[in-house]
Design a protein around this motif. Structure first.
Motif, PDB file in Angstrom:
ATOM      1  N   GLY A 114       0.826  -1.194   0.000  1.00 45.11           N
ATOM      2  CA  GLY A 114       0.000   0.000   0.000  1.00 45.11           C
ATOM      3  C   GLY A 114       0.863   1.247   0.000  1.00 45.11           C
ATOM      4  O   GLY A 114       2.097   1.176   0.012  1.00 45.11           O
ATOM      5  N   GLN A 115       0.188   2.403   0.015  1.00 44.62           N
ATOM      6  CA  GLN A 115       0.906   3.674  -0.078  1.00 44.62           C
ATOM      7  C   GLN A 115       1.343   4.205   1.280  1.00 44.62           C
ATOM      8  O   GLN A 115       2.120   5.155   1.352  1.00 44.62           O
ATOM      9  N   GLY A 116       0.842   3.615   2.339  1.00 40.22           N
ATOM     10  CA  GLY A 116       1.235   4.003   3.687  1.00 40.22           C
ATOM     11  C   GLY A 116       0.292   4.993   4.342  1.00 40.22           C
ATOM     12  O   GLY A 116      -0.434   5.729   3.668  1.00 40.22           O
ATOM     13  N   THR A 117       0.306   4.989   5.650  1.00 47.99           N
ATOM     14  CA  THR A 117      -0.460   5.954   6.440  1.00 47.99           C
ATOM     15  C   THR A 117       0.419   6.418   7.589  1.00 47.99           C
ATOM     16  O   THR A 117       1.108   5.615   8.212  1.00 47.99           O
ATOM     17  N   GLN A 118       0.421   7.710   7.849  1.00 50.13           N
ATOM     18  CA  GLN A 118       1.324   8.284   8.840  1.00 50.13           C
ATOM     19  C   GLN A 118       0.734   8.186  10.233  1.00 50.13           C
ATOM     20  O   GLN A 118      -0.434   8.541  10.466  1.00 50.13           O
ATOM     21  N   VAL A 119       1.563   7.743  11.161  1.00 49.26           N
ATOM     22  CA  VAL A 119       1.221   7.713  12.585  1.00 49.26           C
ATOM     23  C   VAL A 119       2.223   8.596  13.313  1.00 49.26           C
ATOM     24  O   VAL A 119       3.435   8.391  13.196  1.00 49.26           O
ATOM     25  N   THR A 120       1.716   9.560  14.048  1.00 47.40           N
ATOM     26  CA  THR A 120       2.580  10.450  14.819  1.00 47.40           C
ATOM     27  C   THR A 120       2.122  10.424  16.269  1.00 47.40           C
ATOM     28  O   THR A 120       0.944  10.677  16.550  1.00 47.40           O
ATOM     29  N   VAL A 121       3.049  10.095  17.160  1.00 45.42           N
ATOM     30  CA  VAL A 121       2.741  10.003  18.586  1.00 45.42           C
ATOM     31  C   VAL A 121       3.503  11.113  19.301  1.00 45.42           C
ATOM     32  O   VAL A 121       4.736  11.149  19.261  1.00 45.42           O
ATOM     33  N   SER A 122       2.776  11.994  19.928  1.00 40.67           N
ATOM     34  CA  SER A 122       3.401  13.111  20.635  1.00 40.67           C
ATOM     35  C   SER A 122       3.638  12.750  22.094  1.00 40.67           C
ATOM     36  O   SER A 122       2.878  11.979  22.693  1.00 40.67           O
ATOM     37  N   SER A 123       4.689  13.317  22.651  1.00 42.97           N
ATOM     38  CA  SER A 123       5.039  13.006  24.047  1.00 42.97           C
ATOM     39  C   SER A 123       4.372  13.979  25.015  1.00 42.97           C
ATOM     40  O   SER A 123       3.770  14.959  24.626  1.00 42.97           O
TER      41      SER A 123
END
Length: 123
Positions: A114-123
């Motif tokens: 697939g083309q990917g999906t962004q996951v961003t986890v903030s602290s």
């Protein structure tokens, strides 16, 4: 050809949860296994989890107990439930399919991505 579309990524605080989906279309094959991989900036793509056609699941050590892979054959969709997210889980997440399950940790064994999906986890 098999087309894969990931969804469900986003921005979440540390300790939060997300559920990624990987929807397959085209010449889907019930014998295919599905894997999830991730790639952070400047790093190689790494194995996260995989599920075989017989629903056996496999996980990278760093996600055991936090992530769960599952599939809904009626919807041709594989899910990755991610709990207790950490800032180091930040990456683009990709799903991929392949025949069989041997050597499931290696990107080279997967046929379609697939083309990917962004996951961003903030602290």
């Amino acid at each position: 050809q098999v087309q894969l579309v990931e969804s469900g990524g986003g921005l979440v605080q540390a300790g939060g949860s997300l559920r990624l989906s990987c929807a397959a279309s085209g010449r889907t094959d019930s014998t295919y296994a599905t894997g999830w991989f991730r790639q952070a900036p400047g790093k190689e793509r790494e194995f996260v989890a995989a599920i075989s056609s017989s629903d056996r699941s496999y996980y990278a050590d760093f996600v055991k107990g936090r992530f769960t892979i599952s599939r809904d054959n009626a919807k041709n969709t594989v899910y990755l439930q991610m709990n207790s997210l950490k800032p180091e889980d930040t990456a683009a997440y990709y799903c991929a399919v392949r025949p069989g399950i041997g050597n499931y940790r290696y990107t080279s064994t997967y046929e379609y991505w697939g083309q990917g999906t962004q996951v961003t986890v903030s602290s």
